[in-house]
Design a protein around this motif. Sequence first.
Motif, PDB file in Angstrom:
ATOM      1  N   GLY A  34      14.462   2.406  -1.580  1.00 31.66           N
ATOM      2  CA  GLY A  34      13.360   2.945  -0.781  1.00 31.66           C
ATOM      3  C   GLY A  34      13.764   4.045   0.178  1.00 31.66           C
ATOM      4  N   THR A  35      15.056   4.283   0.338  1.00 30.19           N
ATOM      5  CA  THR A  35      15.524   5.314   1.268  1.00 30.19           C
ATOM      6  C   THR A  35      15.060   6.699   0.841  1.00 30.19           C
ATOM      7  N   LEU A  36      15.162   6.987  -0.452  1.00 33.01           N
ATOM      8  CA  LEU A  36      14.715   8.295  -0.935  1.00 33.01           C
ATOM      9  C   LEU A  36      13.215   8.473  -0.738  1.00 33.01           C
ATOM     10  N   GLN A  37      12.464   7.419  -0.939  1.00 31.93           N
ATOM     11  CA  GLN A  37      11.015   7.505  -0.777  1.00 31.93           C
ATOM     12  C   GLN A  37      10.645   7.800   0.684  1.00 31.93           C
ATOM     13  N   MET A  38      11.450   7.306   1.607  1.00 32.25           N
ATOM     14  CA  MET A  38      11.190   7.546   3.030  1.00 32.25           C
ATOM     15  C   MET A  38      11.211   9.040   3.372  1.00 32.25           C
ATOM     16  N   VAL A  39      11.931   9.814   2.590  1.00 29.87           N
ATOM     17  CA  VAL A  39      12.000  11.258   2.812  1.00 29.87           C
ATOM     18  C   VAL A  39      10.600  11.870   2.730  1.00 29.87           C
ATOM     19  N   PHE A  40       9.744  11.276   1.925  1.00 31.59           N
ATOM     20  CA  PHE A  40       8.395  11.801   1.716  1.00 31.59           C
ATOM     21  C   PHE A  40       7.347  11.126   2.604  1.00 31.59           C
ATOM     22  N   SER A  41       7.765  10.217   3.473  1.00 27.96           N
ATOM     23  CA  SER A  41       6.796   9.425   4.246  1.00 27.96           C
ATOM     24  C   SER A  41       5.994  10.260   5.246  1.00 27.96           C
ATOM     25  N   ASP A  42       6.578  11.295   5.826  1.00 24.73           N
ATOM     26  CA  ASP A  42       5.811  12.153   6.741  1.00 24.73           C
ATOM     27  C   ASP A  42       4.625  12.778   6.009  1.00 24.73           C
ATOM     28  N   LEU A  43       4.919  13.336   4.840  1.00 25.24           N
ATOM     29  CA  LEU A  43       3.857  13.957   4.044  1.00 25.24           C
ATOM     30  C   LEU A  43       2.848  12.922   3.567  1.00 25.24           C
ATOM     31  N   ARG A  44       3.336  11.756   3.151  1.00 21.39           N
ATOM     32  CA  ARG A  44       2.439  10.709   2.659  1.00 21.39           C
ATOM     33  C   ARG A  44       1.441  10.302   3.735  1.00 21.39           C
ATOM     34  N   GLN A  45       1.941  10.069   4.954  1.00 18.93           N
ATOM     35  CA  GLN A  45       1.050   9.661   6.036  1.00 18.93           C
ATOM     36  C   GLN A  45       0.041  10.762   6.379  1.00 18.93           C
ATOM     37  N   LEU A  46       0.500  11.990   6.390  1.00 17.58           N
ATOM     38  CA  LEU A  46      -0.386  13.119   6.694  1.00 17.58           C
ATOM     39  C   LEU A  46      -1.495  13.244   5.655  1.00 17.58           C
ATOM     40  N   ILE A  47      -1.114  13.211   4.393  1.00 20.14           N
ATOM     41  CA  ILE A  47      -2.104  13.339   3.316  1.00 20.14           C
ATOM     42  C   ILE A  47      -3.053  12.138   3.313  1.00 20.14           C
TER      43      ILE A  47
END
Length: 145
Positions: free
Chosen positions: A53-66
């Motif tokens: 899940g560490t790699l997925q966390m890299v995209f979490s800022d964008l995920r939350q924004l979208i």
Amino acid sequence: MSACKHIAGSLRSFLLDDQVKFITVGALQQFNLDLMQCEVFALSVPVKGLKEGTLQMVFSDLRQLIDVITGWDWSTYFADYGQEKSKYARVQPSTAIVLLERMKDADRKKSLNIFTTFKKDERDRKKLLDTVLKQLRTLNTNGTT
């Protein structure tokens, strides 16, 4: 890891680039699909030495924004704002303002037709957007970002 960070940074830069003047709901929906593909890749390729899940966390800022914008989940955002366990803890008001302003500009350009200004649902949506923008600007100017 660095490749995923680069991709996430590039996607964010693309979305917030000053050259982008308008963003439509359809464009955000397509961006959401692209982001999903990045997340699927990040989950499917385990990297030795990194927790799952560490790699997925890299995209979490964008995920939350979208998610907050496409899901129009502003009541949750404002209710939880500033809390450590907030569902949208990574969404800064200034970033949301940029995207919502661009959506508003796209709507304004689209609604140059005089008849669209008479539709009640369009007027209500515009009022709601203005209210959300006002609340975000208040958060942003209070320096609590």
